[in-house]
Design a protein around this motif. Structure first.
Motif, short mmCIF file in Angstrom:
data_model
loop_
_atom_site.label_atom_id
_atom_site.label_comp_id
_atom_site.label_asym_id
_atom_site.label_seq_id
_atom_site.Cartn_x
_atom_site.Cartn_y
_atom_site.Cartn_z
N ASP A 178 42.76 45.75 36.08
CA ASP A 178 43.49 45.19 37.09
C ASP A 178 42.89 44.84 38.36
N LYS A 179 41.78 45.42 38.61
CA LYS A 179 41.22 45.27 40.05
C LYS A 179 40.06 44.24 39.80
N PHE B 58 38.84 37.54 39.57
CA PHE B 58 40.28 38.25 39.63
C PHE B 58 41.12 37.70 39.14
N ASN C 290 46.06 46.94 48.49
CA ASN C 290 45.60 47.47 47.31
C ASN C 290 45.76 46.44 46.16
N THR D 11 45.69 44.29 43.11
CA THR D 11 45.61 44.30 41.68
C THR D 11 46.10 43.26 41.07
#
Lengths: 431, 532
Positions: A34-35, A111, A346, A348
């Motif tokens: 996810d990251k 990403f 944050n 993700t």
């Protein structure tokens, strides 16, 4: 032979003795993707598009323009302290290459994919890279295929352009109003790009005298353009709709001129960029009177604040003449920046998707129609204004000013949009 | 004119360089023979034993003096059930020489690390799962009895040997502790053979009606037909290769004069039809020397782009498809003999329905939508005869052992994404069968993937196929280190309560065996699985 020490006892004991934390950092767990591509200081994005080959004309400016905007954002502090890095891959508009290059982007740890170009290319990438299962976002794809808006089929993909289906419906209304009784024909790329448009024309109630499908990239063969025009002339077609890339449009316009065939041309927004077409040997005389659509302001509209900003950015970070490809690239990058900002510090992949679904409708962009994202639909903008290209190559709005038409992905009517674009945020940066 | 390098025309050697086959030479009825091994004096610290199981299969066992208690039981791949003189292949030789692993270097490395190795020839060749499983069960008993410090058994195998291994693991879970499936055939034999069988049928139907390919005659006449097919296939491969190359230069279709589809499809390039047939049969569009995407010269130039777009995937289908069709001839012949007649049919196969994304990905190479529609119209027409099975033969064939996909032990698969014989769909089938987290944890797939670009061209711009096969292509085309990666992971797992390592060992193994990936990959489901 060079082999690892395969004394299994020794390896096992070593592994047990080593700190669990060390092992965890050395071997990324498959589940925690996810990251991927995000550090405290950077965000790695990737795009696959043609920088060489017959279909690259014009489209090869999109990714560099995106990069220019990202550099501008980075020079203004980045997003939540992170700088954006864009990796650009050349697929030549060849589908299998797009799959390979996108896989390479994944291997390089991006990403998200962003702005990837081409209907068939994106379809294949979604399938072969299994975007659905892996959760890899593919944002704001550079294609108007309406299928990419369907969340259940493409849960990590987001359209940006209004669909070809919508565009074709809007063209249909224009044709019925301005060319009643005329014989209409269409030339279209023989894949979902063209098929989507055909569905829109059918919904719009257009009877097609001649339908000419061509294999993507076959336009490089001179006899192909010749055969199109011969068929259209023979059928006495008076209005020709074209759904293809600029190199195919150029082949048609050049051949038509050579054969003294002068129908009313109506060209999809993704195939009608002036600088691209003239770079492919199309003259102003050939373009004079061509009807097209756009969801962005005209690239020559210096009064528009977005165009003005993008031109400034392009002057500082880019090269070459500013045109609709560069405008599109910058706008795509701006939407991407908005999405990343909206996803919060944050960052993700799942958070990014959620942010577009829940906040995407409010993202600032140059578009004259609003984004339509929701938790159930990944459709982007929903309309076009129509223009006629004049003898100087300028897109002149149909009624002297931007009159935006909107419609839906189904049987809904074509209406004049009442959308008022919000003011551009300070410095054109995401807020 | 555009021509190929000399080496590229060597279809004969390529198309039959698959795992070898034999037929009919069974060891005869089982006798009350002593199955204990005869062991010679130690050789470089290794006890070398030979013997025969009660079914007559020859076996070999080698045990190092520092034996650590784990034995690797290897099952070889498909070996032709008949002699193939042009290849210098003899069934007698195959039945006399058990292979202890896919590679001598692998055997030596395992022995040096303290592992024992064992294998048999099996009593019969060809598709022999049932016989092979029985032999393996007996051989495990032989090993344990002769070497009482045997604690763990890891069964592994290549291709059909992987099929045998999985069948053994499912039926006798208590006999083994781990499984290695390399270039695996999985699921059921019909699924395994469908792609190659479809392509063979297509070649016969569209291009070479003299191919038998199905319902071979009984006895010697049938064998003669199979041999004749091999010759016809080789000649057809060369003809089509020339036709495609000529089309690239002249720009006009170059159909063989006797091709049945010429009248109906003569306006469509041979290359487009050939690609369609390969895609509908599930033949990979990347082959040992053709990456499907590159061309000669400057990137983006007309020659580079033209070859990349319209020719490279077609040559890949030629290289892969003829290898598959060669195997299909001998495997169908073998299985028809074993089944008592024609077992295979495509009467109800909807080939066009298999072409979904393929039409988009390869639209230009397929000649565009009009050409595709033309091919599909012809395919559906009465002019294209299908092949029927005989009911008794189909019933006999249906009794061949099938897999459930259940994993009872740690299982490591080594699979190439571009294997034309046992396609990646076989492995994907096994992956899809693992529904729970516990089941999934028992399976690790090491995907062997090719580089994005690897086709070589001569200075004159011609494809050069003289080099080695690219990683991730070909059948069972693995390095010794890649095969040993399977062994490393399984050996560790059987010593750790059956748990496959996910940490340091895995990382080290992958580092020592370049070309492998454990990244998620969605293998293409075999067309058989899609259509049924």
């Amino acid at each position: 032979m060079m082999r690892l020490n395969r004394s299994k006892k020794a390896i096992t004991l070593t592994a047990l003795a080593a700190s669990v934390a060390l092992v965890a950092t050395m071997v990324p767990a498959q589940a925690s993707t996810d990251k991927v591509g995000v550090t405290s200081k950077t965000i790695k994005l990737g795009i696959s598009q043609p920088t060489t080959g017959p279909a690259s004309a014009g489209y090869n400016k999109v990714a560099p323009a995106m990069n220019s905007y990202f550099k501008y954002v980075n020079d203004n502090g980045g997003i939540n302290g992170r700088k954006i890095e864009l990796i650009i891959k050349n697929d030549g508009y060849v589908v299998q290459r797009a799959v390979n290059e996108s896989a390479a982007l994944v291997d390089e740890g991006v990403f998200a994919l962003v702005g990837s170009l081409g209907t068939a290319n994106n379809t294949a990438v979604a399938e072969f890279l299994d975007l659905k299962s892996t959760g890899l976002p593919s944002l704001f794809v550079n294609t108007g295929f309406s299928g990419f808006s369907v969340k259940k089929d493409y849960p990590t993909m987001f359209s940006l352009f209004p669909s070809y289906y919508m565009e074709a419906k809007i063209f249909s209304e224009y044709i019925k109003k301005n060319f009643p009784g005329k014989k209409v024909g269409v030339i279209y790329q023989a894949d979902d790009f063209g098929v989507d448009a055909l569905a829109g024309l059918a919904q719009g109630g257009i009877t097609l005298t001649e339908k000419i499908a061509y294999a993507s990239l076959s336009q490089g063969t001179p006899s192909v353009g010749q055969s199109w025009i011969t068929k259209l002339k023979t059928a006495n077609v008076e209005v020709v709709i074209f759904y293809g890339v600029p190199s195919a449009v150029a082949a048609a316009l050049r051949t038509a001129a050579a054969l003294a065939y002068k129908p009313q041309w109506i060209v999809t927004s993704v195939g009608s960029d002036y600088t691209t077409l003239t770079g492919l040997g199309v003259t102003n005389a050939m373009l004079d009177g061509v009807v097209t659509g756009s969801f962005l302001p005209a690239p020559t509209d210096d009064a528009d604040p977005y165009v003005k900003l993008f031109k400034t950015i392009h002057t500082k970070y880019g090269t070459g003449a500013f045109d609709s490809n560069i405008l599109t690239g910058m706008n795509t990058a701006m939407m991407t920046a908005n999405a990343i900002k909206a996803a919060g510090p944050n960052l993700t992949r799942s958070g990014l998707i959620r942010a577009i679904e829940t906040k995407g409708r409010t993202f600032a962009s140059a578009s004259l129609t609003p984004p339509t994202y929701s938790t159930t639909s990944h459709a982007g903008y929903a309309g076009f204004w129509l223009a006629q290209i004049n003898s100087s190559g300028v897109m002149v709005p149909e009624s002297g000013k931007y009159k935006v038409y909107t419609t839906d992905a189904g049987k809904g009517a074509v209406k004049v949009s009442t959308y008022k674009r919000p003011a551009m945020p300070a410095k054109g940066l995401p807020k | 004119m555009f021509t190929f390098t000399k080496n590229q025309t060597k279809f004969a050697s390529v198309l039959l360089s698959v795992a070898l086959v034999t037929f009919g030479v069974s060891a005869g009825p089982a006798q009350a023979i002593d199955n204990r091994p005869a062991c010679g004096p130690d050789l470089d610290g290794v006890t070398v034993c030979e013997g025969a199981t009660t079914d007559g299969a020859k076996y070999a066992i080698q045990v190092p003096e520092d034996f650590n208690g784990t034995v690797f039981l290897y099952s070889h791949g498909y070996q032709y059930s008949v002699d193939v003189p042009p290849l210098g292949y003899s069934t007698a030789t195959s039945l006399d020489n058990p292979a202890l692993s896919p590679d001598v270097m692998v055997t030596e490395t395992l022995l040096a690390q303290g592992y024992a190795v064992a294998a048999s020839t099996f009593p019969v060749l060809g598709w022999n799962t049932a016989e092979a499983v029985k032999t393996n069960v007996e051989l495990i008993g032989v090993v344990k009895k002769a070497f009482k410090d045997t604690k763990k058994v890891i069964a592994w195998g290549n291709s059909l040997g992987a099929y045998i291994t999985q069948a053994l693991a499912e039926k006798y879970p208590k006999l083994i502790d781990g499984s290695g499936l390399m270039c695996p055939a999985l699921g059921d034999v019909n699924a395994v053979i469908t792609g190659a069988g479809d392509f063979l049928w297509a070649l016969k139907t569209f291009f070479e009606p003299r191919l038998t390919g199905h319902a071979y005659a009984a006895g010697a006449a049938g064998l003669t037909q199979a041999y004749t097919d091999l010759g016809l296939l080789q000649a057809l491969g060369e003809t089509l290769q020339t036709a495609v190359a000529t089309e690239l230069v002249l720009g006009t279709p170059q159909w063989p004069a006797t091709a049945p589809a010429r009248t109906a499809l003569g306006a469509i390039p041979v290359r487009a039809v050939l690609l369609y047939l390969g895609l509908m049969a599930g033949i990979p569009t990347r082959s040992p020397h053709f990456d499907g995407v590159s061309g000669p010269g400057v990137e983006g130039s007309t020659p580079e782009f033209g070859f990349a777009l319209t020719a490279n995937p077609v040559f890949a289908v030629l290289q892969n498809g003829f290898e598959a069709a060669g195997l299909a001839i001998l495997a169908k012949y073998d299985l028809e003999v074993k089944s008592g007649g024609a077992f295979w049919n495509n009467l109800r196969t909807d080939y066009a329905s298999r072409m979904t994304l393929e039409k988009t990905v390869f639209n230009a190479a397929l000649g565009g939508s009009d050409a595709i529609a033309g091919i599909e119209t012809y395919l559906a027409s009465f002019q294209v005869p299908r092949q029927a099975a005989s009911a008794p033969a189909a019933a006999a064939f249906a009794k061949q052992i099938k897999h459930t996909g259940k994993l009872n032990h740690p299982t490591v698969v080594l699979a190439a994404t571009e294997d034309a014989i046992t396609t990646d769909g076989n492995t994907q089938w096994l992956v899809n069968k693992q529904k729970t987290a516990a089941a999934k944890a028992k399976l690790l797939v090491l995907w062997n993937k090719p580089a994005a670009v690897y086709t070589k061209f001569t200075a004159a711009g011609r494809p050069d196929t003289s080099g080695p096969k690219a990683n991730g292509t070909g059948h069972c085309n693995f390095t010794a280190d890649q095969t040993l990666a399977v062994a490393d992971l399984l050996a560790d797992a059987v010593d750790n309560k059956g748990k496959l390592d996910t940490g340091t060992l895995r990382a080290n193994v992958l580092e020592s065996a370049p070309g492998l990936s454990i990244a998620p990959y969605k293998g293409r489901i075999q067309k058989f699985y899609i259509s049924r």
